[in-house]
Each structure stands twice: as structure tokens, then as C-alpha cells.
Design an enzyme around this catalytic site. Structure first.
Site, PDB file in Angstrom:
ATOM      1  N   ASN A  63       5.156   1.940   6.381  1.00  0.00           N
ATOM      2  CA  ASN A  63       3.964   1.607   6.037  1.00  0.00           C
ATOM      3  C   ASN A  63       3.394   0.438   6.716  1.00  0.00           C
ATOM      4  O   ASN A  63       4.485  -0.664   6.734  1.00  0.00           O
ATOM      5  CB  ASN A  63       3.801   1.368   4.464  1.00  0.00           C
ATOM      6  CG  ASN A  63       4.343   2.844   3.661  1.00  0.00           C
ATOM      7  OD1 ASN A  63       3.908   3.936   4.333  1.00  0.00           O
ATOM      8  ND2 ASN A  63       4.981   2.754   2.628  1.00  0.00           N
ATOM      9  N   HIS A  70       9.932  -2.474   7.395  1.00  0.00           N
ATOM     10  CA  HIS A  70      10.950  -1.837   7.073  1.00  0.00           C
ATOM     11  C   HIS A  70      10.633  -0.036   7.191  1.00  0.00           C
ATOM     12  O   HIS A  70       9.607   0.340   7.034  1.00  0.00           O
ATOM     13  CB  HIS A  70      11.190  -1.979   5.447  1.00  0.00           C
ATOM     14  CG  HIS A  70      10.072  -1.755   4.656  1.00  0.00           C
ATOM     15  ND1 HIS A  70       9.284  -2.867   4.693  1.00  0.00           N
ATOM     16  CD2 HIS A  70       9.364  -0.757   3.802  1.00  0.00           C
ATOM     17  CE1 HIS A  70       8.190  -2.620   3.776  1.00  0.00           C
ATOM     18  NE2 HIS A  70       8.556  -1.364   3.247  1.00  0.00           N
TER      19      HIS A  70
END
Ligand code: AMP
Ligand code: ZN
Length: 119
Positions: A93, A106
Site C-alpha cells: 500500500n 512494508h
């Protein structure tokens, strides 16, 4: 190695906040997501603080390649089923519109039999 003292995931890398570690090397740290959206759900992060994928440059090419190539290996080690009938999802994201909540890059790695909370 750049760290942001206010960053949750930098604190996890440093061991200041506990996590369930999946993998660690000199560049990368991986740990189980605290709110798993699939039977297997871990996060893979660079050890250095980079807020977003869109902040990464050509200098991070090797790091990103390493993370991508680690994903299948770590997914299998974490219990993902092999082959076409098994598999896993990789999700990254980027920014608020991309659903990013923690501003340290991440990669989500999700696996296990369906249904999942996240499709
Ligand atoms: P994102 O929405 O892509 O920024 O994802 C952030 C993820 O971090 C979410 O799936 C959270 O469940 C996860 N998360 C937040 N805090 C922790 C923590 N302390 N340990 C493990 N995972 C966390
Ligand atoms: Zn950070």
C-alpha cells in the site's frame, strides 16, 4: 542506516517494540502482522526507514528485488501451500489513497486456505 525514532516499524526493527519475527538479514526484517487478514500474514520491511514505495529510487533496486524474491521463500517457510493450487498474495500500500497506515515501506505477504478477511 537511517532510523526514524518516531516510526513504529523502526522500533520493531530495533526490538524496542516486540514482534513475532519471520526473517532477518542485514537489509530486511519480516514479522507477523498483528491483525492478520489471512491465515498466514506477515510484513516484510527494509531495515532502513523509507516512508513509501514512491520514495524509493534506483538506489533501492537491489533491495526491492531482494524483497520480491524473498516473498515466495518466506511464504513457503511460513506455511503457504506450494504450486498453483496454493500460493500467496503480495501487497504494498502506498499513501492514503493506497490504504497505507504505517509510513515505513512494508510488503504484506498473505497466504493460506480461503476465505480470507482480505480478498
Ligand atoms: P498498511 O495499511 O499497509 O499501512 O498496513 C499496516 C499493517 O501494519 C496493518 O496490517 C497492521 O495490522 C500492521 N501493524 C500495525 N502495528 C503492528 C505491530 N505492532 N506489529 C505487527 N503489525 C502491525
Ligand atoms: Zn521507519
Amino acid at each position: 542506516m537511517s532510523h526514524n525514532p518516531d516510526c513504529l516499524f523502526c522500533k520493531i526493527v530495533e526490538g524496542k517494540i516486540p514482534s513475532k519475527k519471520v526473517y532477518e538479514d542485514e537489509d530486511v526484517f519480516a514479522f507477523h502482522d498483528i491483525r492478520p487478514a489471512a491465515p498466514i500474514h506477515f510484513l516484510m520491511i527494509p531495515k532502513k526507514h523509507i516512508p513509501m514505495l514512491s520514495d524509493m529510487t534506483i538506489l533501492d533496486e537491489q533491495l526491492l528485488g531482494k524483497m520480491m524474491l524473498l516473498a515466495p521463500k518466506l511464504a513457503l517457510e511460513a506455511g503457504a501451500r506450494p504450486g498453483e493450487s496454493g500460493g500467496f498474495k503480495v501487497l504494498l500500500n502506498n499513501g492514503a489513497d493506497g490504504g497505507q497506515e504505517v509510513y515505513h515501506v512494508h510488503m504484506h505477504v498473505m497466504a493460506g486456505p480461503r476465505p480470507w478477511k482480505y480478498q
